[in-house]
Write an enzyme that holds these catalytic residues in place. Structure first.
Site, PDB file in Angstrom:
ATOM      1  N   CYS A 180       1.191  -1.130  -0.263  1.00 13.46           N
ATOM      2  CA  CYS A 180      -0.294   0.409   0.177  1.00 13.46           C
ATOM      3  C   CYS A 180       1.204   1.586   0.436  1.00 13.46           C
ATOM      4  O   CYS A 180       0.327   2.205  -0.458  1.00 13.46           O
ATOM      5  CB  CYS A 180      -0.964   0.137   1.320  1.00 13.46           C
ATOM      6  SG  CYS A 180      -2.334  -1.291   1.042  1.00 13.46           S
TER       7      CYS A 180
ATOM      8  N   HIS B 263      -0.918   3.127  -6.441  1.00 16.33           N
ATOM      9  CA  HIS B 263      -2.362   2.058  -6.193  1.00 16.33           C
ATOM     10  C   HIS B 263      -3.301   2.624  -6.399  1.00 16.33           C
ATOM     11  O   HIS B 263      -3.714   3.613  -6.448  1.00 16.33           O
ATOM     12  CB  HIS B 263      -2.212   0.771  -5.524  1.00 16.33           C
ATOM     13  CG  HIS B 263      -2.696   1.435  -4.036  1.00 16.33           C
ATOM     14  ND1 HIS B 263      -2.008   1.641  -3.271  1.00 16.33           N
ATOM     15  CD2 HIS B 263      -3.944   0.535  -3.855  1.00 16.33           C
ATOM     16  CE1 HIS B 263      -2.071   2.121  -2.034  1.00 16.33           C
ATOM     17  NE2 HIS B 263      -3.713   0.789  -2.108  1.00 16.33           N
TER      18      HIS B 263
ATOM     19  N   HIS C  38      -8.354   2.861  -6.158  1.00 17.24           N
ATOM     20  CA  HIS C  38      -9.447   2.238  -5.886  1.00 17.24           C
ATOM     21  C   HIS C  38     -10.022   2.729  -6.591  1.00 17.24           C
ATOM     22  O   HIS C  38     -10.563   3.656  -6.522  1.00 17.24           O
ATOM     23  CB  HIS C  38      -9.273   1.489  -4.667  1.00 17.24           C
ATOM     24  CG  HIS C  38      -8.152   1.158  -4.269  1.00 17.24           C
ATOM     25  ND1 HIS C  38      -7.967   0.141  -3.733  1.00 17.24           N
ATOM     26  CD2 HIS C  38      -7.535   1.381  -2.706  1.00 17.24           C
ATOM     27  CE1 HIS C  38      -7.349  -0.653  -2.202  1.00 17.24           C
ATOM     28  NE2 HIS C  38      -6.386   0.913  -2.278  1.00 17.24           N
TER      29      HIS C  38
ATOM     30  N   HIS D  96     -11.132  10.512 -10.211  1.00 18.47           N
ATOM     31  CA  HIS D  96      -9.668  10.457 -11.018  1.00 18.47           C
ATOM     32  C   HIS D  96      -8.615  11.259 -10.570  1.00 18.47           C
ATOM     33  O   HIS D  96      -7.332  12.107 -11.746  1.00 18.47           O
ATOM     34  CB  HIS D  96      -9.490  10.170 -12.847  1.00 18.47           C
ATOM     35  CG  HIS D  96     -10.581   9.090 -13.690  1.00 18.47           C
ATOM     36  ND1 HIS D  96     -12.096   9.125 -12.618  1.00 18.47           N
ATOM     37  CD2 HIS D  96     -10.061   8.217 -13.569  1.00 18.47           C
ATOM     38  CE1 HIS D  96     -12.967   7.469 -13.529  1.00 18.47           C
ATOM     39  NE2 HIS D  96     -11.347   7.473 -13.981  1.00 18.47           N
TER      40      HIS D  96
ATOM     41  N   GLU E 187     -13.299   0.500   0.820  1.00 24.93           N
ATOM     42  CA  GLU E 187     -11.893   0.789  -1.142  1.00 24.93           C
ATOM     43  C   GLU E 187     -11.793  -0.047  -1.478  1.00 24.93           C
ATOM     44  O   GLU E 187     -11.002  -0.277  -3.093  1.00 24.93           O
ATOM     45  CB  GLU E 187     -10.710   1.175  -0.412  1.00 24.93           C
ATOM     46  CG  GLU E 187     -10.093   0.071   0.600  1.00 24.93           C
ATOM     47  CD  GLU E 187      -8.791   0.001   1.282  1.00 24.93           C
ATOM     48  OE1 GLU E 187      -8.020   1.843   1.254  1.00 24.93           O
ATOM     49  OE2 GLU E 187      -7.678  -0.512   1.984  1.00 24.93           O
TER      50      GLU E 187
END
Length: 127
Positions: free
Chosen positions: A26, A30, A32, A70, A109
């Site tokens: 994490c 990354h 979600h 985004h 998430e």
């Protein structure tokens, strides 16, 4: 009659969690598909038979989603370490003045991981 109304929203975003140990997955960049659930609680109006017009919740939440969708969450003021716990608090601070009766913010998430935030008075037992 006392009720709770919940409304769900979603956004896609990237994050890195700098508070996690070196080597933890994490800490890396990354993304979600986040789900946000807003809950308001209160007495149903006897004249209208509703607590809230659902559009009122949407009007309060939509500008926040525009900020987040985004985006790299770490670049948003207040979300430099965007854990779901800090995200729930971030939403609460911005929505509480706009939504009287706000009782819970939930951030998911993944389908199996979520955080429920009940505001700054976590020890309260009821409204």
């Amino acid at each position: 009659m006392r009720v709770t109304i919940e409304k769900d929203f979603g956004f896609e975003a990237a994050q890195q969690l700098p508070g996690f140990p070196e080597g933890h997955k994490c800490r890396r960049l990354h993304g979600h598909s986040f789900e946000v659930r807003i809950a308001v609680e209160g007495e149903v109006d006897p004249a209208t038979h509703i607590l809230y017009d659902h559009a009122r919740i949407s009007r309060a939440v939509e500008p926040l989603l525009v900020q987040l969708d985004h985006q790299l969450l770490n670049e948003i003021p207040g979300l430099e370490n965007p854990t779901i716990e800090s995200m729930a608090h971030w939403f609460w601070e911005r929505l509480e003045p706009l939504l009287p009766g706000l009782s819970r913010i939930s951030i998911c998430e993944t389908p199996r991981v979520r955080c429920h935030y009940h505001g700054p008075s976590a020890s309260r037992t009821g409204p």
